[in-house]
Design a protein around this motif. Structure first.
Motif, PDB file in Angstrom:
ATOM      1  N   LEU A   1       0.928  -1.407  -0.065  1.00 40.25           N
ATOM      2  CA  LEU A   1      -0.110  -0.107   0.060  1.00 40.25           C
ATOM      3  C   LEU A   1       0.892   1.132   0.090  1.00 40.25           C
TER       4      LEU A   1
ATOM      5  N   THR B   1     -12.501  -0.432  -6.201  1.00 36.34           N
ATOM      6  CA  THR B   1     -14.079  -0.502  -5.361  1.00 36.34           C
ATOM      7  C   THR B   1     -15.111  -0.856  -6.372  1.00 36.34           C
TER       8      THR B   1
ATOM      9  N   ARG C   1     -19.129  -9.557   0.900  1.00 34.29           N
ATOM     10  CA  ARG C   1     -18.068  -8.986   0.579  1.00 34.29           C
ATOM     11  C   ARG C   1     -18.176  -8.139  -0.503  1.00 34.29           C
TER      12      ARG C   1
ATOM     13  N   SER D   1     -22.711  -3.488   1.269  1.00 36.69           N
ATOM     14  CA  SER D   1     -22.337  -3.801   2.438  1.00 36.69           C
ATOM     15  C   SER D   1     -23.597  -3.792   3.529  1.00 36.69           C
TER      16      SER D   1
ATOM     17  N   ASP E   1     -14.591  -8.847  11.341  1.00 38.94           N
ATOM     18  CA  ASP E   1     -14.868  -7.676  12.243  1.00 38.94           C
ATOM     19  C   ASP E   1     -16.092  -8.086  13.182  1.00 38.94           C
TER      20      ASP E   1
ATOM     21  N   GLU F   1     -12.135  -5.256  14.027  1.00 43.69           N
ATOM     22  CA  GLU F   1     -12.318  -5.233  15.699  1.00 43.69           C
ATOM     23  C   GLU F   1     -12.524  -6.870  15.890  1.00 43.69           C
TER      24      GLU F   1
ATOM     25  N   GLY G   1     -11.882  10.057  -1.679  1.00 45.10           N
ATOM     26  CA  GLY G   1     -10.730   8.885  -1.796  1.00 45.10           C
ATOM     27  C   GLY G   1     -11.078   7.558  -0.614  1.00 45.10           C
TER      28      GLY G   1
ATOM     29  N   VAL H   1     -24.963   5.220  10.998  1.00 52.07           N
ATOM     30  CA  VAL H   1     -25.104   6.772  11.623  1.00 52.07           C
ATOM     31  C   VAL H   1     -26.414   7.309  10.899  1.00 52.07           C
TER      32      VAL H   1
ATOM     33  N   GLY I   1     -22.032  16.294   8.685  1.00 49.51           N
ATOM     34  CA  GLY I   1     -21.184  15.068   9.400  1.00 49.51           C
ATOM     35  C   GLY I   1     -20.213  14.593   8.398  1.00 49.51           C
TER      36      GLY I   1
ATOM     37  N   VAL J   1     -19.402  17.901  12.428  1.00 51.80           N
ATOM     38  CA  VAL J   1     -19.124  16.600  13.383  1.00 51.80           C
ATOM     39  C   VAL J   1     -18.314  15.531  12.536  1.00 51.80           C
TER      40      VAL J   1
ATOM     41  N   ALA K   1     -13.337   5.355  12.363  1.00 52.12           N
ATOM     42  CA  ALA K   1     -12.608   4.441  13.400  1.00 52.12           C
ATOM     43  C   ALA K   1     -11.053   5.281  13.751  1.00 52.12           C
TER      44      ALA K   1
ATOM     45  N   PRO L   1     -17.778   8.738  18.757  1.00 46.22           N
ATOM     46  CA  PRO L   1     -17.149   7.701  18.198  1.00 46.22           C
ATOM     47  C   PRO L   1     -17.856   6.380  17.726  1.00 46.22           C
ATOM     48  N   ASP L   2     -19.340   6.693  17.960  1.00 48.69           N
ATOM     49  CA  ASP L   2     -20.120   5.494  17.175  1.00 48.69           C
ATOM     50  C   ASP L   2     -21.559   6.018  16.822  1.00 48.69           C
TER      51      ASP L   2
HETATM   52 CO1  B1M Z   1     -11.020  -1.095   4.853  1.00 44.62          CO
HETATM   53  N1  B1M Z   1      -9.341  -0.473   5.708  1.00 44.62           N
HETATM   54  N2  B1M Z   1      -9.789  -0.689   3.413  1.00 44.62           N
HETATM   55  N3  B1M Z   1     -12.331  -2.040   3.919  1.00 44.62           N
HETATM   56  N4  B1M Z   1     -11.583  -1.692   6.720  1.00 44.62           N
HETATM   57  C1  B1M Z   1      -9.941  -0.432   7.573  1.00 44.62           C
HETATM   58  C2  B1M Z   1     -10.685   0.982   7.720  1.00 44.62           C
HETATM   59  C3  B1M Z   1      -8.471  -0.660   8.022  1.00 44.62           C
HETATM   60  C4  B1M Z   1      -8.582   0.090   9.466  1.00 44.62           C
HETATM   61  C5  B1M Z   1      -8.092  -2.069   8.286  1.00 44.62           C
HETATM   62  C6  B1M Z   1      -7.023  -2.086   9.174  1.00 44.62           C
HETATM   63  O1  B1M Z   1      -5.745  -1.768   9.023  1.00 44.62           O
HETATM   64  N5  B1M Z   1      -7.156  -2.995  10.109  1.00 44.62           N
HETATM   65  C7  B1M Z   1      -7.480  -0.119   6.979  1.00 44.62           C
HETATM   66  C8  B1M Z   1      -7.168   1.441   7.193  1.00 44.62           C
HETATM   67  C9  B1M Z   1      -5.738   1.598   7.769  1.00 44.62           C
HETATM   68  C10 B1M Z   1      -5.426   3.161   7.968  1.00 44.62           C
HETATM   69  O2  B1M Z   1      -5.764   3.729   7.517  1.00 44.62           O
HETATM   70  N6  B1M Z   1      -4.299   3.167   8.879  1.00 44.62           N
HETATM   71  C11 B1M Z   1      -8.272  -0.339   5.819  1.00 44.62           C
HETATM   72  C12 B1M Z   1      -7.628  -0.313   4.506  1.00 44.62           C
HETATM   73  C13 B1M Z   1      -6.183  -0.225   4.444  1.00 44.62           C
HETATM   74  C14 B1M Z   1      -8.289  -0.434   3.436  1.00 44.62           C
HETATM   75  C15 B1M Z   1      -7.833  -0.399   1.975  1.00 44.62           C
HETATM   76  C16 B1M Z   1      -6.972   0.676   1.596  1.00 44.62           C
HETATM   77  C17 B1M Z   1      -7.409  -1.783   1.671  1.00 44.62           C
HETATM   78  C18 B1M Z   1      -6.570  -1.669   0.139  1.00 44.62           C
HETATM   79  O3  B1M Z   1      -7.123  -1.403  -0.687  1.00 44.62           O
HETATM   80  N7  B1M Z   1      -5.696  -2.898   0.549  1.00 44.62           N
HETATM   81  C19 B1M Z   1      -9.160  -0.241   1.118  1.00 44.62           C
HETATM   82  C20 B1M Z   1      -9.516   1.242   0.905  1.00 44.62           C
HETATM   83  C21 B1M Z   1     -10.875   1.543   0.146  1.00 44.62           C
HETATM   84  C22 B1M Z   1     -11.346   2.773   0.137  1.00 44.62           C
HETATM   85  O4  B1M Z   1     -11.661   3.378   0.857  1.00 44.62           O
HETATM   86  N8  B1M Z   1     -10.716   3.632  -0.877  1.00 44.62           N
HETATM   87  C23 B1M Z   1     -10.273  -0.931   1.925  1.00 44.62           C
HETATM   88  C24 B1M Z   1     -11.129  -1.581   1.511  1.00 44.62           C
HETATM   89  C25 B1M Z   1     -12.257  -2.143   2.508  1.00 44.62           C
HETATM   90  C26 B1M Z   1     -13.362  -2.885   1.947  1.00 44.62           C
HETATM   91  C27 B1M Z   1     -13.987  -2.321   0.430  1.00 44.62           C
HETATM   92  C28 B1M Z   1     -13.006  -4.369   1.647  1.00 44.62           C
HETATM   93  C29 B1M Z   1     -14.387  -2.847   3.182  1.00 44.62           C
HETATM   94  C30 B1M Z   1     -15.354  -1.631   3.173  1.00 44.62           C
HETATM   95  C31 B1M Z   1     -16.843  -1.912   2.702  1.00 44.62           C
HETATM   96  C32 B1M Z   1     -17.652  -0.638   2.856  1.00 44.62           C
HETATM   97  O5  B1M Z   1     -17.390   0.081   3.711  1.00 44.62           O
HETATM   98  N9  B1M Z   1     -18.546  -0.797   1.958  1.00 44.62           N
HETATM   99  C33 B1M Z   1     -13.249  -2.763   4.261  1.00 44.62           C
HETATM  100  C34 B1M Z   1     -13.403  -2.965   5.635  1.00 44.62           C
HETATM  101  C35 B1M Z   1     -14.919  -3.652   5.937  1.00 44.62           C
HETATM  102  C36 B1M Z   1     -12.799  -2.399   6.680  1.00 44.62           C
HETATM  103  C37 B1M Z   1     -12.853  -2.753   8.250  1.00 44.62           C
HETATM  104  C38 B1M Z   1     -12.255  -4.257   8.339  1.00 44.62           C
HETATM  105  C39 B1M Z   1     -14.192  -2.421   8.768  1.00 44.62           C
HETATM  106  C40 B1M Z   1     -14.882  -1.208   8.670  1.00 44.62           C
HETATM  107  C41 B1M Z   1     -16.143  -1.042   9.215  1.00 44.62           C
HETATM  108  O6  B1M Z   1     -17.047  -1.012   8.407  1.00 44.62           O
HETATM  109  N10 B1M Z   1     -16.317  -1.297  10.549  1.00 44.62           N
HETATM  110  C42 B1M Z   1     -11.856  -1.756   8.746  1.00 44.62           C
HETATM  111  C43 B1M Z   1     -11.143  -2.235  10.075  1.00 44.62           C
HETATM  112  C44 B1M Z   1     -11.393  -1.264  11.218  1.00 44.62           C
HETATM  113  O7  B1M Z   1     -12.130  -0.239  11.099  1.00 44.62           O
HETATM  114  N11 B1M Z   1     -10.881  -1.753  12.245  1.00 44.62           N
HETATM  115  C45 B1M Z   1     -11.072  -1.461   7.464  1.00 44.62           C
HETATM  116  C46 B1M Z   1     -17.728  -1.617  11.155  1.00 44.62           C
HETATM  117  C47 B1M Z   1     -18.477  -0.205  11.161  1.00 44.62           C
HETATM  118  C48 B1M Z   1     -19.540  -0.148  11.824  1.00 44.62           C
HETATM  119  O8  B1M Z   1     -17.578   0.597  12.114  1.00 44.62           O
HETATM  120  O9  B1M Z   1     -16.949   2.195  10.180  1.00 44.62           O
HETATM  121  O10 B1M Z   1     -15.850   2.274  12.433  1.00 44.62           O
HETATM  122  P1  B1M Z   1     -16.875   2.181  11.704  1.00 44.62           P
HETATM  123  O11 B1M Z   1     -18.111   3.114  12.006  1.00 44.62           O
HETATM  124  C49 B1M Z   1     -18.431   3.453  13.230  1.00 44.62           C
HETATM  125  C50 B1M Z   1     -17.894   4.514  13.966  1.00 44.62           C
HETATM  126  O12 B1M Z   1     -16.542   4.718  13.528  1.00 44.62           O
HETATM  127  C51 B1M Z   1     -18.468   5.841  13.977  1.00 44.62           C
HETATM  128  O13 B1M Z   1     -19.885   5.085  14.028  1.00 44.62           O
HETATM  129  C52 B1M Z   1     -19.916   4.082  13.200  1.00 44.62           C
HETATM  130  C53 B1M Z   1     -20.923   2.958  13.959  1.00 44.62           C
HETATM  131  O14 B1M Z   1     -20.920   2.806  15.103  1.00 44.62           O
HETATM  132  N12 B1M Z   1     -18.488   6.449  12.541  1.00 44.62           N
HETATM  133  C54 B1M Z   1     -19.201   7.936  12.760  1.00 44.62           C
HETATM  134  C55 B1M Z   1     -17.961   6.377  11.266  1.00 44.62           C
HETATM  135  N13 B1M Z   1     -18.551   7.409  10.547  1.00 44.62           N
HETATM  136  C56 B1M Z   1     -19.143   8.448  11.559  1.00 44.62           C
HETATM  137  C57 B1M Z   1     -19.279   9.679  11.289  1.00 44.62           C
HETATM  138  C58 B1M Z   1     -19.872  10.334  12.158  1.00 44.62           C
HETATM  139  C59 B1M Z   1     -19.862   9.951  13.627  1.00 44.62           C
HETATM  140  C60 B1M Z   1     -19.409   8.739  13.826  1.00 44.62           C
HETATM  141  O15 B1M Z   1     -20.213  11.486  12.047  1.00 44.62           O
HETATM  142  C61 B1M Z   1     -20.474  12.142  11.138  1.00 44.62           C
END
Ligand code: B1M
Length: 639
Positions: free
Chosen positions: A28, A140, A201, A206, A253, A291, A523, A533, A569, A600, A604, A621-622
């Motif tokens: 990457l 994508t 997937r 999703s 996750d 997670e 991006g 959300v 947001g 806002v 993650a 955060p959520d």
């Molecule tokens: Co991606 N991915 N991903 N991914 N992915 C992460 C984010 C990553 C942390 C994985 C890891 O390292 N463990 C990592 C980022 C690392 C970094 O930046 N340092 C990563 C990567 C690297 C990538 C790619 C670059 C991989 C690649 O190409 N090789 C690529 C990028 C694509 C792109 O964006 N252009 C990519 C692709 C993908 C998939 C397509 C396979 C898929 C996304 C599917 C989709 O969303 N349609 C995916 C997934 C599923 C993940 C993980 C595993 C899970 C994310 C998720 O949906 N979690 C993730 C791992 C992780 O986060 N630990 C990861 C469940 C969701 C309910 O939680 O999104 O956190 P979350 O949302 C929460 C809060 O954050 C908050 O509320 C939500 C609900 O409680 N929240 C808000 C979110 N937005 C908010 C806005 C608000 C308020 C709260 O106000 C406006």
């Protein structure tokens, strides 16, 4: 004397090794910096594996950097249906004669139509230089194969009639020419661990997946059944292939592949794949990058041999020590250095402290490979990667000495949430509250109608019935007692009820709780969390305009000017794209729009501290807290 390859293989197999293998995984980082012309000066013009070799690191490769070359493009043509012909695959796909494939390209977009005797299904993927600059290695999917229930039949026909034949030559050539003895060539199986997980997937959006899994489960499971023979054939080829390690299953996750779903739809396949591979002397590697707190035992007992991309705290809730303690008796851990640790936001002192802790956390060090998880991010400080290499060379001899591991950081999970809020409200709302809790989006309309007919004012039904119920669901999710589908289905029922209430709310002057404009920044294609959300906000009666994913700063500004929201947001899941949030706030300022709405941020990698630094008005955060903060800010706006 070990080579990188033999040492990695031994660690994968759980055999003792002389020293910890260090495999940073540069794909990457390399893709982003080579495309943007920002590689370290000494490495300009060099290939990724040359850089790893020059630094003395093991090489590793997951996804290809050749996706934009005209010659190699066809290898990725069927990414929309989860199939590749890249150098790490050991088979070729054969399409049935009666399925006609039509391809249309428009800039970075590629649409593939599959015309089957049962109808046409299509998928569109997007990939371009801008995506490469961000380090995105997987194109994508912007149009999914399954959009409506009618798509299941042609999709089923397609998968049922697909065939594969071995192609080991490509893999062997890649292994001999590019990997050599400096790493382990890993063969790519499926990114979904099972047919159902693959549908989730790649084949369905999703968020929509969770609705289809409930509403059209028979069709979805029938499609999974039709995909099984293909999975079996590919597994059989893997077993005969020259690969020692097979990559099969990704992005586990505990929100997305929540525990009961994982146990039912994923774990049996991991068991089957690992057993089958093991009988042929091969190892199964899964990408466990999410997670995993709620999946710890399920993954440990799944039979997988290697958990790749271990992302410990602060990226997720569990520390590396906890991962190692719970998993290393059964499987090998690969990763363990959170990507945040190699970024500017972590001080040098904290970085060194993390590394001190790492050597203690994984003592005695068997069944562990050091890697940046998930992958080295584009904006990593290169000297930190070198420093990890230096420290592994100096301190990584096995067995490592155990020190006092830092105590596991307290998880964000709270105590079980009592249903007090809901219990306290009057019983006349019991039915609608139950409808929300059970996600009954059809029955709820009648129940709301009954209450209205009894003369109960609409604002009261909203507050005491619907919002009281969704609050309970939200709190159960925050406490780890409810999973995504429950929340999405509850919020869908809420929306159905709100649609019945709307004219009455308008009449009572309580139509809206405020307008929210929301989107995932440019991006970034992650939308599961943002959609959650959105659903929660809509559920409690906000007027929400969702701009989707990959939204540019101009689009945000234009939309603020047009919709005049109370709150904007912003969501971002990548450490690179979260920086865009600052630019959006600056752009709002430049266009004189900043004072018109509150901003806002969430996602993650985003924190309260970061929100403050970039001048946002709030952070959540959520999804539950997103609603709380939105309510607070809207109240402040209108005060
Ligand atoms: Co991606 N991915 N991903 N991914 N992915 C992460 C984010 C990553 C942390 C994985 C890891 O390292 N463990 C990592 C980022 C690392 C970094 O930046 N340092 C990563 C990567 C690297 C990538 C790619 C670059 C991989 C690649 O190409 N090789 C690529 C990028 C694509 C792109 O964006 N252009 C990519 C692709 C993908 C998939 C397509 C396979 C898929 C996304 C599917 C989709 O969303 N349609 C995916 C997934 C599923 C993940 C993980 C595993 C899970 C994310 C998720 O949906 N979690 C993730 C791992 C992780 O986060 N630990 C990861 C469940 C969701 C309910 O939680 O999104 O956190 P979350 O949302 C929460 C809060 O954050 C908050 O509320 C939500 C609900 O409680 N929240 C808000 C979110 N937005 C908010 C806005 C608000 C308020 C709260 O106000 C406006």
């Amino acid at each position: 004397m070990h080579t990188h390859r033999s040492r990695m293989l031994a660690a994968f197999r759980g055999e003792s090794v002389d020293t910890l293998p260090y495999v940073p995984r540069l794909d990457l980082w390399y893709l982003a910096n080579a495309t943007s012309g920002t590689l370290p000066r000494q490495y300009v013009g060099r290939r990724m594996n040359e850089i790893a070799r020059a630094e003395g690191w093991a090489v590793y490769f997951r996804f290809a950097d050749d996706q934009l070359s005209e010659e190699d493009r066809p290898k990725y043509l069927h990414r929309g249906i989860g199939l590749y012909a890249s150098r790490d695959t050991v088979y070729d796909i054969i399409f049935p004669r009666d399925v006609e494939i039509r391809v249309r390209r428009d800039g970075g977009r590629q649409r593939v139509e599959y015309h089957t005797p049962l109808g046409m299904v299509s998928a569109t993927v997007h990939y371009d230089v801008e995506a490469q600059k961000l380090g995105i290695t997987i194109p994508t999917i912007v149009e999914h194969l399954i959009k409506t229930p009618a798509d299941y039949a042609p999709a089923g026909y397609l998968f049922e009639h697909l065939d594969v034949k071995p192609n080991f030559e490509r893999f062997l050539r890649w292994s001999a020419e590019e990997i050599r003895d400096d790493g382990v060539p890993v063969a790519l199986g499926f990114l979904g661990a099972s047919p159902v997980n693959e549908i989730q997937r790649d084949l369905i959006d999703s968020t929509q997946f969770f609705f289809h899994y409930k509403d059209y489960q028979d069709k979805l499971l029938r499609l999974a059944e039709q995909m099984e023979p293909l999975f079996e054939k590919i597994l059989a080829i893997m077993c005969r292939s020259p690969a020692d390690v097979v990559w099969w299953g990704a992005n586990f996750d505990d929100m997305i592949t929540y525990p009961p779903y994982f146990a039912k739809e994923i774990q049996p396949w991991i068991r089957k794949v690992s057993d089958t591979l093991a009988r042929h002397g091969k190892l199964l590697m899964c990408h466990t990058d999410g997670e995993n707190e709620g999946l710890m035992d399920l993954i440990r007992d799944s039979g997988m041999h290697i958990a790749e991309s271990i992302c410990p705290a602060p990226m997720t809730k569990l520390s590396l020590a906890e991962y190692y303690r719970r998993w290393s008796p059964n499987l090998t851990l690969f990763g363990g250095v959170p990507s945040t640790v190699v970024l500017d936001e972590t001080s040098d002192a904290d970085f060194e402290a993390y590394m001190d802790e790492l050597f203690r956390a994984v003592a005695p060090g068997t069944r562990y490979l050091v890697g940046i998880a998930d992958q080295v991010p584009p904006n990593a400080i290169f000297s930190r990667l070198q420093r990890i290499g230096e420290r592994v060379t100096k301190e990584g001899a096995l067995p490592l000495k155990a020190g006092t591991a830092r105590p596991l950081t307290a998880t964000a999970l709270g105590q079980p949430v009592a249903a007090a809020a809901a219990d306290a409200v009057d019983d006349i709302y019991a039915d609608v509250r139950q409808d929300v809790a059970k996600g009954r989006h059809i029955a709820i309309k009648d129940h709301v109608g009954d209450l209205l007919a009894r003369g109960i004012p609409a604002p009261q039904i909203l507050d005491k019935g619907l919002i009281a119920a969704i609050d309970v669901v939200g709190k159960r999710m925050a406490a780890g007692q409810a999973y995504i589908p429950e929340v999405l289905l509850a919020a869908r029922a809420m929306s159905a009820a709100v649609s019945v209430l709307e004219p009455h709310l308008a009449a009572s002057g309580d139509q809206q709780r405020g307008k929210i404009l929301i989107g995932t920044v440019t991006g970034d294609m992650h939308d599961i969390g943002k959609n959650l959300v959105v659903t929660m906000l809509k559920g409690v009666g906000f007027d929400v305009v969702d701009l989707g994913v990959n939204v540019s700063r101009e689009q945000f500004c234009d939309a603020v000017a047009e919709h005049q929201p109370d709150v904007l947001g912003l969501s971002a899941l990548l450490t690179t794209t979260m920086m865009e949030m600052r630019e959006i706030i600056k752009a709002l300022d430049a266009r004189g729009l900043r004072s018109k709405c509150k901003v806002v941020v969430g996602g993650a990698p985003v924190s309260e501290h970061f929100a403050h630094q970039i001048g946002a008005d709030g952070f959540a955060p959520d999804a539950v807290q997103a609603v709380t903060i939105a309510k607070r800010l809207v109240a402040a706006q209108s005060a």
